[in-house]
Design a protein around this motif. Sequence first.
Motif, PDB file in Angstrom:
ATOM      1  N   ILE A 254      -4.714   9.809  -1.611  1.00 12.58           N
ATOM      2  CA  ILE A 254      -4.070  10.659  -2.622  1.00 12.58           C
ATOM      3  C   ILE A 254      -3.119   9.848  -3.515  1.00 12.58           C
ATOM      4  O   ILE A 254      -2.318  10.428  -4.237  1.00 12.58           O
ATOM      5  CB  ILE A 254      -3.317  11.841  -1.970  1.00 12.58           C
ATOM      6  CG1 ILE A 254      -2.209  11.341  -1.037  1.00 12.58           C
ATOM      7  CG2 ILE A 254      -4.275  12.759  -1.234  1.00 12.58           C
ATOM      8  CD1 ILE A 254      -1.267  12.450  -0.571  1.00 12.58           C
ATOM      9  N   SER A 255      -3.229   8.518  -3.449  1.00 11.01           N
ATOM     10  CA  SER A 255      -2.328   7.663  -4.232  1.00 11.01           C
ATOM     11  C   SER A 255      -2.906   7.357  -5.612  1.00 11.01           C
ATOM     12  O   SER A 255      -4.125   7.263  -5.788  1.00 11.01           O
ATOM     13  CB  SER A 255      -2.057   6.350  -3.493  1.00 11.01           C
ATOM     14  OG  SER A 255      -1.298   6.585  -2.331  1.00 11.01           O
ATOM     15  N   TYR A 256      -2.007   7.162  -6.564  1.00 11.73           N
ATOM     16  CA  TYR A 256      -2.394   6.843  -7.943  1.00 11.73           C
ATOM     17  C   TYR A 256      -2.521   5.331  -8.130  1.00 11.73           C
ATOM     18  O   TYR A 256      -3.322   4.855  -8.940  1.00 11.73           O
ATOM     19  CB  TYR A 256      -1.353   7.408  -8.904  1.00 11.73           C
ATOM     20  CG  TYR A 256      -1.788   7.429 -10.348  1.00 11.73           C
ATOM     21  CD1 TYR A 256      -2.750   8.342 -10.790  1.00 11.73           C
ATOM     22  CD2 TYR A 256      -1.245   6.542 -11.275  1.00 11.73           C
ATOM     23  CE1 TYR A 256      -3.154   8.370 -12.120  1.00 11.73           C
ATOM     24  CE2 TYR A 256      -1.642   6.568 -12.600  1.00 11.73           C
ATOM     25  CZ  TYR A 256      -2.598   7.481 -13.025  1.00 11.73           C
ATOM     26  OH  TYR A 256      -3.000   7.490 -14.338  1.00 11.73           O
ATOM     27  N   ALA A 257      -1.736   4.567  -7.394  1.00 18.63           N
ATOM     28  CA  ALA A 257      -1.757   3.107  -7.459  1.00 18.63           C
ATOM     29  C   ALA A 257      -1.134   2.564  -6.175  1.00 18.63           C
ATOM     30  O   ALA A 257      -0.574   3.317  -5.382  1.00 18.63           O
ATOM     31  CB  ALA A 257      -0.998   2.608  -8.681  1.00 18.63           C
ATOM     32  N   ALA A 258      -1.236   1.239  -5.986  1.00 16.17           N
ATOM     33  CA  ALA A 258      -0.704   0.652  -4.754  1.00 16.17           C
ATOM     34  C   ALA A 258      -0.303  -0.801  -4.967  1.00 16.17           C
ATOM     35  O   ALA A 258      -0.898  -1.516  -5.777  1.00 16.17           O
ATOM     36  CB  ALA A 258      -1.732   0.740  -3.630  1.00 16.17           C
ATOM     37  N   LYS A 273     -10.722   3.440  -3.856  1.00 15.23           N
ATOM     38  CA  LYS A 273     -10.670   3.588  -5.323  1.00 15.23           C
ATOM     39  C   LYS A 273      -9.235   3.774  -5.841  1.00 15.23           C
ATOM     40  O   LYS A 273      -8.971   4.631  -6.686  1.00 15.23           O
ATOM     41  CB  LYS A 273     -11.540   4.770  -5.759  1.00 15.23           C
ATOM     42  CG  LYS A 273     -12.976   4.743  -5.233  1.00 15.23           C
ATOM     43  CD  LYS A 273     -13.719   3.509  -5.675  1.00 15.23           C
ATOM     44  CE  LYS A 273     -15.193   3.555  -5.294  1.00 15.23           C
ATOM     45  NZ  LYS A 273     -15.456   3.494  -3.854  1.00 15.23           N
ATOM     46  N   VAL A 274      -8.318   2.939  -5.326  1.00 15.99           N
ATOM     47  CA  VAL A 274      -6.924   2.976  -5.775  1.00 15.99           C
ATOM     48  C   VAL A 274      -6.609   1.680  -6.528  1.00 15.99           C
ATOM     49  O   VAL A 274      -6.704   0.596  -5.937  1.00 15.99           O
ATOM     50  CB  VAL A 274      -5.953   3.135  -4.585  1.00 15.99           C
ATOM     51  CG1 VAL A 274      -4.519   3.244  -5.090  1.00 15.99           C
ATOM     52  CG2 VAL A 274      -6.320   4.360  -3.749  1.00 15.99           C
ATOM     53  N   PRO A 275      -6.236   1.733  -7.805  1.00 23.02           N
ATOM     54  CA  PRO A 275      -5.824   0.519  -8.530  1.00 23.02           C
ATOM     55  C   PRO A 275      -4.665  -0.159  -7.807  1.00 23.02           C
ATOM     56  O   PRO A 275      -3.745   0.520  -7.337  1.00 23.02           O
ATOM     57  CB  PRO A 275      -5.400   1.065  -9.899  1.00 23.02           C
ATOM     58  CG  PRO A 275      -6.214   2.310 -10.067  1.00 23.02           C
ATOM     59  CD  PRO A 275      -6.264   2.915  -8.690  1.00 23.02           C
ATOM     60  N   GLU A 276      -4.717  -1.482  -7.716  1.00 21.18           N
ATOM     61  CA  GLU A 276      -3.731  -2.186  -6.895  1.00 21.18           C
ATOM     62  C   GLU A 276      -3.305  -3.516  -7.511  1.00 21.18           C
ATOM     63  O   GLU A 276      -4.010  -4.098  -8.330  1.00 21.18           O
ATOM     64  CB  GLU A 276      -4.300  -2.448  -5.505  1.00 21.18           C
ATOM     65  CG  GLU A 276      -5.505  -3.385  -5.502  1.00 21.18           C
ATOM     66  CD  GLU A 276      -6.063  -3.633  -4.117  1.00 21.18           C
ATOM     67  OE1 GLU A 276      -5.308  -4.068  -3.230  1.00 21.18           O
ATOM     68  OE2 GLU A 276      -7.294  -3.396  -3.934  1.00 21.18           O
ATOM     69  N   VAL A 277      -2.132  -3.969  -7.054  1.00 19.66           N
ATOM     70  CA  VAL A 277      -1.684  -5.335  -7.284  1.00 19.66           C
ATOM     71  C   VAL A 277      -1.593  -5.976  -5.902  1.00 19.66           C
ATOM     72  O   VAL A 277      -0.992  -5.411  -4.983  1.00 19.66           O
ATOM     73  CB  VAL A 277      -0.305  -5.393  -7.974  1.00 19.66           C
ATOM     74  CG1 VAL A 277       0.133  -6.857  -8.147  1.00 19.66           C
ATOM     75  CG2 VAL A 277      -0.349  -4.686  -9.326  1.00 19.66           C
ATOM     76  N   VAL A 278      -2.200  -7.143  -5.746  1.00 18.14           N
ATOM     77  CA  VAL A 278      -2.190  -7.854  -4.467  1.00 18.14           C
ATOM     78  C   VAL A 278      -0.991  -8.796  -4.439  1.00 18.14           C
ATOM     79  O   VAL A 278      -0.750  -9.546  -5.387  1.00 18.14           O
ATOM     80  CB  VAL A 278      -3.494  -8.648  -4.271  1.00 18.14           C
ATOM     81  CG1 VAL A 278      -3.430  -9.499  -3.005  1.00 18.14           C
ATOM     82  CG2 VAL A 278      -4.679  -7.690  -4.216  1.00 18.14           C
ATOM     83  N   CYS A 279      -0.244  -8.747  -3.357  1.00 24.53           N
ATOM     84  CA  CYS A 279       0.994  -9.519  -3.239  1.00 24.53           C
ATOM     85  C   CYS A 279       0.960 -10.388  -1.983  1.00 24.53           C
ATOM     86  O   CYS A 279       0.409  -9.985  -0.960  1.00 24.53           O
ATOM     87  CB  CYS A 279       2.199  -8.571  -3.144  1.00 24.53           C
ATOM     88  SG  CYS A 279       2.227  -7.275  -4.391  1.00 24.53           S
ATOM     89  N   ILE A 326       5.435  -5.984 -14.725  1.00 22.04           N
ATOM     90  CA  ILE A 326       4.392  -6.163 -15.744  1.00 22.04           C
ATOM     91  C   ILE A 326       3.036  -5.689 -15.225  1.00 22.04           C
ATOM     92  O   ILE A 326       2.307  -4.949 -15.906  1.00 22.04           O
ATOM     93  CB  ILE A 326       4.301  -7.650 -16.168  1.00 22.04           C
ATOM     94  CG1 ILE A 326       5.554  -8.058 -16.942  1.00 22.04           C
ATOM     95  CG2 ILE A 326       3.050  -7.902 -17.018  1.00 22.04           C
ATOM     96  CD1 ILE A 326       5.681  -9.548 -17.149  1.00 22.04           C
ATOM     97  N   GLU A 327       2.693  -6.110 -14.011  1.00 21.87           N
ATOM     98  CA  GLU A 327       1.384  -5.757 -13.451  1.00 21.87           C
ATOM     99  C   GLU A 327       1.305  -4.286 -13.060  1.00 21.87           C
ATOM    100  O   GLU A 327       0.230  -3.680 -13.127  1.00 21.87           O
ATOM    101  CB  GLU A 327       1.073  -6.642 -12.245  1.00 21.87           C
ATOM    102  CG  GLU A 327       0.956  -8.120 -12.568  1.00 21.87           C
ATOM    103  CD  GLU A 327      -0.048  -8.414 -13.671  1.00 21.87           C
ATOM    104  OE1 GLU A 327      -1.087  -7.715 -13.733  1.00 21.87           O
ATOM    105  OE2 GLU A 327       0.179  -9.344 -14.460  1.00 21.87           O
ATOM    106  N   MET A 328       2.439  -3.715 -12.678  1.00 18.82           N
ATOM    107  CA  MET A 328       2.479  -2.285 -12.381  1.00 18.82           C
ATOM    108  C   MET A 328       2.114  -1.473 -13.617  1.00 18.82           C
ATOM    109  O   MET A 328       1.339  -0.520 -13.555  1.00 18.82           O
ATOM    110  CB  MET A 328       3.881  -1.891 -11.902  1.00 18.82           C
ATOM    111  CG  MET A 328       4.137  -2.181 -10.441  1.00 18.82           C
ATOM    112  SD  MET A 328       3.382  -0.945  -9.373  1.00 18.82           S
ATOM    113  CE  MET A 328       4.304   0.501  -9.866  1.00 18.82           C
TER     114      MET A 328
END
Length: 371
Positions: A254-258, A273-279, A326-328
């Motif tokens: 149910i998340s919009y991003a991660a 299918k959640v848009p993400e930034v890998v850290c 920025i990436e968010m």
Amino acid sequence: MKYYIISGEASGDLHGSNLMKAIFEQDLKAEIRFWGGDLMAEVGGTLVSHYKERAFMGFAEIITNLSKIFSFIKFCKKDILKFNPDKIIFIDNSGFNLRIAKWAKINKFRTVYYISPQVWASRPGRVKDIKRDIDEMYVVLPFVKDFYKKYDYNVNFVGHPLLDAIANRKKIHEIEFKKQHNLSDKPIIALLPGSRKQEIKKMLSIMLSVAKKFQDYQFVIAGAPSQEYDFYKQFITDENVKFISNKTYELLSISYAALVTSGTATLETALLKVPEVVCYKTSWLSYQIGKRLIDLKFISLVNLIMDKEVVKELIQEDFNKSNLEIEMKKILNDSERSKMFLDYYDLEKKLGGVGASTKAAKLIVSTTPKL
């Protein structure tokens, strides 16, 4: 037959549990003794050692805990001899498992590896030892089969078990879930800072540093089953930040991003299918050693499988508040999200569809038992 399974962390526990279910279905007389976690224990068999007891992260921590690691290896060998299994099944966890595999092969046990060690990422010279010590290799990433082919080692690509885990996940009702966990109606940005205390300490504060910049969203920390809330609460200083333990799939669904710490979770997030930034951030020493050992264009499984940058990777010094903000903004942008979703669907196709656990279990049960 009798099976002895060795896995070493939360992801191994997940995949081990699904493999065990499939083995019990294929072999009604199966006896299983295992090193794993709560999920494997729920399936059945006998738990020997919980992965929490062996959760050492990074080169520095491993070095300082060598005596403990060697005592686990010694105990494992004794326990295998006592159980006398027809097959020993190793799941990932190469540092521990390859040592046991060498000993097991010398002692005439049939050896199986499910989810290959990452020799394709570093120290490919280990393939020689794997060919010598492993009778059956089942890989879950398509490019790994091609990698082994270069070394004249025939392995089986069975598909990725995460597709099974996601397909079988408990479905939830978004409104009820939010109400149950005291969440608002704002879109959710999930934070996955890892499962070990060392990585959570390094990751979570930076992840939370951007929360005040995105007040139209609520940030929710996905707590690992291996850690208590008391450990996380020291990082939570904003009322816009919530915490939910041991419900990562439900939260991601149910998340919009991660924002996701590099590891298996990056692939799970993409398949949901959640848009993400890998850290990713580790100690200076561990990073310097790793940088010299690992020869890859990317660190996230998503990008490695697709052989291109689908998700942004912020590594070590690049993982900071400024870059994260920025990436968010990018993954909250509709056009960027659309491109990522298309790549996610292609990613799923490359992973071969559901049924990895069953395919692997059928092969394991049907092939030659103990030598």
